[in-house]
Design a protein around this motif. Structure first.
Motif, PDB file in Angstrom:
ATOM      1  N   PRO A   9       0.839  -1.199   0.000  1.00  0.00           N
ATOM      2  CA  PRO A   9       0.000   0.000   0.000  1.00  0.00           C
ATOM      3  C   PRO A   9       0.876   1.251   0.000  1.00  0.00           C
ATOM      4  CG  PRO A   9      -0.088  -1.102   2.137  1.00  0.00           C
ATOM      5  CD  PRO A   9       0.665  -1.986   1.214  1.00  0.00           C
ATOM      6  N   MET A  10       0.419   2.281  -0.675  1.00  0.00           N
ATOM      7  CA  MET A  10       1.202   3.510  -0.802  1.00  0.00           C
ATOM      8  C   MET A  10       0.877   4.528   0.285  1.00  0.00           C
ATOM      9  SD  MET A  10       3.070   2.750  -3.319  1.00  0.00           S
ATOM     10  CE  MET A  10       3.841   4.276  -3.754  1.00  0.00           C
ATOM     11  N   TYR A  11      -0.317   4.421   0.881  1.00  0.00           N
ATOM     12  CA  TYR A  11      -0.708   5.379   1.918  1.00  0.00           C
ATOM     13  C   TYR A  11      -1.727   4.736   2.854  1.00  0.00           C
ATOM     14  CZ  TYR A  11      -4.650   5.910  -1.224  1.00  0.00           C
ATOM     15  OH  TYR A  11      -5.734   5.648  -2.021  1.00  0.00           O
ATOM     16  N   CYS A  12      -1.868   5.315   4.032  1.00  0.00           N
ATOM     17  CA  CYS A  12      -2.809   4.822   5.033  1.00  0.00           C
ATOM     18  C   CYS A  12      -4.231   5.147   4.590  1.00  0.00           C
ATOM     19  CB  CYS A  12      -2.517   5.490   6.378  1.00  0.00           C
ATOM     20  SG  CYS A  12      -3.711   5.096   7.671  1.00  0.00           S
ATOM     21  N   PRO A  13      -5.151   4.165   4.647  1.00  0.00           N
ATOM     22  CA  PRO A  13      -6.532   4.434   4.250  1.00  0.00           C
ATOM     23  C   PRO A  13      -7.288   5.314   5.257  1.00  0.00           C
ATOM     24  CG  PRO A  13      -6.333   2.203   5.063  1.00  0.00           C
ATOM     25  CD  PRO A  13      -4.948   2.770   4.995  1.00  0.00           C
ATOM     26  N   TYR A  14      -6.730   5.545   6.426  1.00  0.00           N
ATOM     27  CA  TYR A  14      -7.382   6.348   7.456  1.00  0.00           C
ATOM     28  C   TYR A  14      -6.937   7.804   7.438  1.00  0.00           C
ATOM     29  CZ  TYR A  14      -8.768   1.802   9.124  1.00  0.00           C
ATOM     30  OH  TYR A  14      -9.293   0.542   9.203  1.00  0.00           O
ATOM     31  N   CYS A  15      -5.623   8.047   7.369  1.00  0.00           N
ATOM     32  CA  CYS A  15      -5.130   9.427   7.469  1.00  0.00           C
ATOM     33  C   CYS A  15      -4.395   9.906   6.220  1.00  0.00           C
ATOM     34  CB  CYS A  15      -4.227   9.582   8.691  1.00  0.00           C
ATOM     35  SG  CYS A  15      -2.618   8.754   8.529  1.00  0.00           S
ATOM     36  N   LEU A  20       4.369   3.945   6.246  1.00  0.00           N
ATOM     37  CA  LEU A  20       3.810   2.644   6.600  1.00  0.00           C
ATOM     38  C   LEU A  20       4.922   1.633   6.816  1.00  0.00           C
ATOM     39  CD1 LEU A  20       0.959   2.424   3.968  1.00  0.00           C
ATOM     40  CD2 LEU A  20       0.804   3.255   6.312  1.00  0.00           C
ATOM     41  N   ARG A  21       4.687   0.720   7.743  1.00  0.00           N
ATOM     42  CA  ARG A  21       5.637  -0.355   8.024  1.00  0.00           C
ATOM     43  C   ARG A  21       4.884  -1.673   8.087  1.00  0.00           C
ATOM     44  NH1 ARG A  21      10.674   2.416   9.241  1.00  0.00           N
ATOM     45  NH2 ARG A  21       9.967   4.545   8.969  1.00  0.00           N
ATOM     46  N   PRO A  22       5.502  -2.771   7.641  1.00  0.00           N
ATOM     47  CA  PRO A  22       4.849  -4.076   7.813  1.00  0.00           C
ATOM     48  C   PRO A  22       4.662  -4.365   9.302  1.00  0.00           C
ATOM     49  CG  PRO A  22       6.707  -4.233   6.303  1.00  0.00           C
ATOM     50  CD  PRO A  22       6.761  -2.873   6.918  1.00  0.00           C
ATOM     51  N   SER A  23       3.533  -4.932   9.650  1.00  0.00           N
ATOM     52  CA  SER A  23       3.242  -5.259  11.046  1.00  0.00           C
ATOM     53  C   SER A  23       3.725  -6.656  11.366  1.00  0.00           C
ATOM     54  CB  SER A  23       1.738  -5.167  11.291  1.00  0.00           C
ATOM     55  OG  SER A  23       1.415  -5.587  12.589  1.00  0.00           O
ATOM     56  N   GLY A  26       1.247 -10.388  11.007  1.00  0.00           N
ATOM     57  CA  GLY A  26       1.132 -11.428   9.991  1.00  0.00           C
ATOM     58  C   GLY A  26       1.150 -10.856   8.581  1.00  0.00           C
ATOM     59  N   HIS A  27       1.014 -11.744   7.614  1.00  0.00           N
ATOM     60  CA  HIS A  27       1.072 -11.371   6.206  1.00  0.00           C
ATOM     61  C   HIS A  27      -0.058 -10.404   5.836  1.00  0.00           C
ATOM     62  CE1 HIS A  27       1.937 -11.794   1.977  1.00  0.00           C
ATOM     63  NE2 HIS A  27       0.653 -12.015   1.757  1.00  0.00           N
ATOM     64  N   GLY A  28       0.292  -9.322   5.157  1.00  0.00           N
ATOM     65  CA  GLY A  28      -0.709  -8.381   4.674  1.00  0.00           C
ATOM     66  C   GLY A  28      -1.135  -7.339   5.690  1.00  0.00           C
ATOM     67  N   THR A  29      -0.505  -7.310   6.867  1.00  0.00           N
ATOM     68  CA  THR A  29      -0.866  -6.313   7.871  1.00  0.00           C
ATOM     69  C   THR A  29       0.174  -5.198   7.899  1.00  0.00           C
ATOM     70  OG1 THR A  29       0.218  -7.558   9.635  1.00  0.00           O
ATOM     71  CG2 THR A  29      -2.125  -7.944   9.311  1.00  0.00           C
ATOM     72  N   TRP A  30      -0.298  -3.977   8.094  1.00  0.00           N
ATOM     73  CA  TRP A  30       0.546  -2.787   8.047  1.00  0.00           C
ATOM     74  C   TRP A  30       0.259  -1.881   9.234  1.00  0.00           C
ATOM     75  CZ3 TRP A  30       4.169  -2.401   4.258  1.00  0.00           C
ATOM     76  CH2 TRP A  30       4.061  -3.321   3.215  1.00  0.00           C
ATOM     77  N   GLU A  31       1.256  -1.116   9.634  1.00  0.00           N
ATOM     78  CA  GLU A  31       1.116  -0.124  10.694  1.00  0.00           C
ATOM     79  C   GLU A  31       1.408   1.249  10.117  1.00  0.00           C
ATOM     80  OE1 GLU A  31       3.864  -1.225  13.726  1.00  0.00           O
ATOM     81  OE2 GLU A  31       2.747  -3.031  14.263  1.00  0.00           O
ATOM     82  N   CYS A  32       0.585   2.227  10.477  1.00  0.00           N
ATOM     83  CA  CYS A  32       0.796   3.608  10.054  1.00  0.00           C
ATOM     84  C   CYS A  32       1.472   4.341  11.194  1.00  0.00           C
ATOM     85  CB  CYS A  32      -0.539   4.278   9.720  1.00  0.00           C
ATOM     86  SG  CYS A  32      -0.348   6.032   9.334  1.00  0.00           S
ATOM     87  N   ALA A  36      -1.000   5.858  14.064  1.00  0.00           N
ATOM     88  CA  ALA A  36      -0.848   4.720  14.979  1.00  0.00           C
ATOM     89  C   ALA A  36      -1.954   3.676  14.812  1.00  0.00           C
ATOM     90  CB  ALA A  36      -0.776   5.190  16.430  1.00  0.00           C
ATOM     91  N   ARG A  37      -2.496   3.554  13.600  1.00  0.00           N
ATOM     92  CA  ARG A  37      -3.489   2.521  13.321  1.00  0.00           C
ATOM     93  C   ARG A  37      -2.824   1.354  12.605  1.00  0.00           C
ATOM     94  NH1 ARG A  37      -7.330   7.104  11.918  1.00  0.00           N
ATOM     95  NH2 ARG A  37      -8.980   6.941  13.471  1.00  0.00           N
ATOM     96  N   ALA A  38      -3.421   0.199  12.749  1.00  0.00           N
ATOM     97  CA  ALA A  38      -2.980  -0.992  12.029  1.00  0.00           C
ATOM     98  C   ALA A  38      -4.123  -1.452  11.132  1.00  0.00           C
ATOM     99  CB  ALA A  38      -2.599  -2.091  12.998  1.00  0.00           C
ATOM    100  N   PHE A  39      -3.787  -1.957   9.956  1.00  0.00           N
ATOM    101  CA  PHE A  39      -4.802  -2.425   9.024  1.00  0.00           C
ATOM    102  C   PHE A  39      -4.235  -3.569   8.201  1.00  0.00           C
ATOM    103  CE2 PHE A  39      -2.472   0.956   6.965  1.00  0.00           C
ATOM    104  CZ  PHE A  39      -2.269   0.508   5.676  1.00  0.00           C
TER     105      PHE A  39
END
Length: 53
Positions: A9-15, A20-23, A26-32, A36-39
């Motif tokens: 993903p290129m940008y956070c869908p919330y802000c 962004l950093r991989p969380s 697990g696979h496909g999870t990201w942290e902004c 400070a949201r995770a998606f």
């Protein structure tokens, strides 16, 4: 096509922040780092074109 070559993903869908950093969740999870949201991002499949009559 392997899963390693998929786009991230290129940008956070919330802000909209681009920091962004991989969380570790697990696979496909990201942290902004901006809000400070995770998606997660999941590919579901391809959609068929609508048939017009």
């Amino acid at each position: 096509m392997s899963t390693e070559s998929r786009a991230a993903p290129m940008y956070c869908p919330y802000c909209g922040e681009e920091d962004l950093r991989p969380s570790e969740e697990g696979h496909g999870t990201w942290e902004c780092r901006g809000c400070a949201r995770a998606f997660s991002v999941k590919f579901i499949g391809l959609v068929r074109k609508a048939v017009t009559r």
